[in-house]
Design an enzyme around this catalytic site. Structure first.
Site, mmCIF file in Angstrom:
data_model
loop_
_atom_site.group_PDB
_atom_site.id
_atom_site.type_symbol
_atom_site.label_atom_id
_atom_site.label_comp_id
_atom_site.label_asym_id
_atom_site.label_seq_id
_atom_site.Cartn_x
_atom_site.Cartn_y
_atom_site.Cartn_z
ATOM 1 N N LYS A 202 0.866 -1.172 0.000
ATOM 2 C CA LYS A 202 0.000 0.000 0.000
ATOM 3 C C LYS A 202 0.902 1.220 0.000
ATOM 4 C CE LYS A 202 -3.790 2.094 2.502
ATOM 5 N NZ LYS A 202 -4.762 1.871 3.565
ATOM 6 N N ARG A 212 -11.016 9.253 1.661
ATOM 7 C CA ARG A 212 -10.960 9.854 3.001
ATOM 8 C C ARG A 212 -12.134 10.794 3.206
ATOM 9 N NH1 ARG A 212 -4.365 10.725 2.953
ATOM 10 N NH2 ARG A 212 -3.878 8.499 2.923
ATOM 11 N N LYS A 225 0.885 9.810 5.746
ATOM 12 C CA LYS A 225 1.020 8.436 6.240
ATOM 13 C C LYS A 225 2.351 7.811 5.813
ATOM 14 C CE LYS A 225 -4.001 7.699 6.553
ATOM 15 N NZ LYS A 225 -5.118 6.741 6.380
ATOM 16 N N GLU A 241 7.762 -6.907 1.213
ATOM 17 C CA GLU A 241 6.509 -6.843 1.988
ATOM 18 C C GLU A 241 5.639 -8.072 1.702
ATOM 19 O OE1 GLU A 241 5.289 -4.999 4.293
ATOM 20 O OE2 GLU A 241 6.192 -3.012 4.222
ATOM 21 N N LYS A 256 -2.026 -1.624 -4.111
ATOM 22 C CA LYS A 256 -2.891 -0.452 -4.003
ATOM 23 C C LYS A 256 -2.084 0.820 -3.994
ATOM 24 C CE LYS A 256 -5.995 1.555 -0.716
ATOM 25 N NZ LYS A 256 -6.391 1.578 0.633
ATOM 26 N N SER A 282 -10.136 5.267 -5.012
ATOM 27 C CA SER A 282 -11.104 6.348 -5.196
ATOM 28 C C SER A 282 -10.647 7.412 -6.200
ATOM 29 C CB SER A 282 -11.402 6.990 -3.845
ATOM 30 O OG SER A 282 -10.203 7.419 -3.221
ATOM 31 N N TYR A 320 -14.925 0.791 -7.518
ATOM 32 C CA TYR A 320 -16.231 1.432 -7.335
ATOM 33 C C TYR A 320 -17.079 1.260 -8.585
ATOM 34 C CZ TYR A 320 -13.559 3.033 -3.439
ATOM 35 O OH TYR A 320 -12.767 3.026 -2.315
HETATM 36 C C1 PBG Z 1 -7.842 2.742 5.250
HETATM 37 C C2 PBG Z 1 -8.025 2.676 3.781
HETATM 38 C C3 PBG Z 1 -7.773 3.663 2.806
HETATM 39 C C4 PBG Z 1 -8.233 3.131 1.599
HETATM 40 C C5 PBG Z 1 -8.724 1.839 1.851
HETATM 41 N N1 PBG Z 1 -8.560 1.573 3.203
HETATM 42 C C6 PBG Z 1 -7.274 5.057 2.902
HETATM 43 C C7 PBG Z 1 -5.977 5.371 3.478
HETATM 44 O O1 PBG Z 1 -5.144 4.504 3.753
HETATM 45 O O2 PBG Z 1 -5.750 6.560 3.698
HETATM 46 C C8 PBG Z 1 -8.230 3.859 0.279
HETATM 47 C C9 PBG Z 1 -9.214 3.382 -0.730
HETATM 48 C C10 PBG Z 1 -9.510 4.332 -1.831
HETATM 49 O O3 PBG Z 1 -8.889 5.403 -1.979
HETATM 50 O O4 PBG Z 1 -10.418 4.009 -2.609
HETATM 51 N N2 PBG Z 1 -6.615 2.441 5.782
#
Ligand code: PBG
Length: 330
Positions: A202, A212, A225, A241, A256, A282, A320
């Site tokens: 990630k 968010r 983050k 990882e 991701k 997203s 989505y």
């Molecule tokens: C939570 C999480 C996130 C997403 C999925 N689970 C956001 C983040 O880590 O800030 C993002 C999914 C998306 O953008 O569609 N940890």
């Protein structure tokens, strides 16, 4: 490289000449079974709320889920992913609401399993960001996200989700060692049959912004983050990882975001031969949606992008767009 002939004996365009012939030699296709449908949950009754930065995606109250889930089942989607929009008043420093057995996710799992049983799988995120007042995925102390202390809470969150009936536990927090610890705790408590989908790779990405917004952590989030999500310059680190998470007991791994990391999907699949899921996040969704709305791209851009994940080697795609398969796959 296999060379099968030479022009003019060989003409690659022969097989492209007719639609039937293109279908005949097609290497990759998409079907409903390739998708995971994310659903945003909200409190209240009979709600279907718009999300400003994600046009065409909604937050549903739990009593209102059947329309979207019926559609998913009709389209043969194998699994749902649940994400809560937690009331601000319930958020605190430690994300305690994550461990409330009456929280949105718990209630939704129970409701869905009661109605649909095993017609469709349920996956749940394990991370604290929808529940913390600071918007981070873990506990925070003097600006540091604490690793081992966070894992202790993630274990409890996983056990609660398992107890409610969740099929696939999906840690998305990026703490070191959490897969092994969660697997151990699940097994010890009789949940050895519950799968773990690790968000193994990630990246710390700007493409999560609209999500968010959807779960209501955007305004809350202080800083970034980068001390736990990955640096997007790296791929060797991504493979380490994955290797670690497989050793710790992950059944499947996620990459991701999706499209900017298509090279990573391919590399993971080729190296590890494990089920790989791609998350079209997203921001990726909203870019394409807006470009189509403004007539910069045609609708076909959706199928083309989704198919690229299959071509790269993904077993499934969290998207989505999974709520629009009737239109996309026709
Ligand atoms: C939570 C999480 C996130 C997403 C999925 N689970 C956001 C983040 O880590 O800030 C993002 C999914 C998306 O953008 O569609 N940890």
């Amino acid at each position: 490289m296999i060379i099968t002939g030479k022009y003019p004996n060989l003409r690659m365009r022969r097989s492209r000449k007719e639609e039937w012939s293109r279908r005949l030699v097609r290497e990759n296709t998409l079907s409903g079974s390739d998708f995971v449908l994310p659903i945003f949950l909200t409190n209240g009754k009979n709600k279907k709320q718009k999300i400003k930065s994600m046009e065409g995606v909604y937050r549903y109250s739990i009593d209102n889920l059947s329309v979207i889930i019926d559609r998913a089942i009709k389209n043969k989607i194998p699994m749902l992913a649940l994400f809560p929009n937690t009331n601000k008043k319930l958020k605190d420093n430690n994300g305690s609401e994550a461990l409330n057995e009456n929280n949105l996710v718990s209630k939704a799992i129970i409701k869905i399993k009661k109605r649909y049983r095993n017609e469709i799988g349920i996956m749940c995120d394990v991370a604290l960001d929808p529940y913390t007042s600071h918007g981070h995925d873990g506990l925070i102390k003097k600006k540091e996200i604490l690793n081992d202390k966070t894992i202790q809470i993630l274990i409890k969150q996983s056990l609660l989700q398992a107890e409610m009936g969740c099929d696939v536990i999906a840690p998305s927090d990026m703490m070191d060692g959490r897969i092994g610890e969660i697997r151990k705790a699940l097994d010890k408590n009789g949940y050895e049959k519950i799968q773990i989908l690790s968000y193994a790779i990630k990246y710390s990405s700007s493409f999560y912004g609209p999500f968010r917004d959807a779960v209501g952590s955007k305004k809350a989030l202080k800083g970034d983050k980068k001390t736990y999500q990955m640096d997007y310059s790296n791929i060797d680190e991504a493979l380490r990882e994955v290797a670690l998470d497989i050793k710790e007991g992950a059944d499947m791994v996620m990459v991701k975001p999706g499209l900017p990391y298509i090279d990573v999907i391919k590399e993971v699949k080729n190296k590890f031969k494990i089920p790989v899921l791609a998350y079209q996040v997203s921001g990726e969704y909203s870019i394409i949606r807006n470009a189509i709305k403004k007539k910069i791209l045609s609708n076909d851009a959706i199928y083309e992008t989704l198919l690229s994940f299959k071509r790269a080697g993904a077993n499934a795609i969290i998207s989505y767009y999974a709520d629009y398969l009737d239109k996309i796959l026709k």
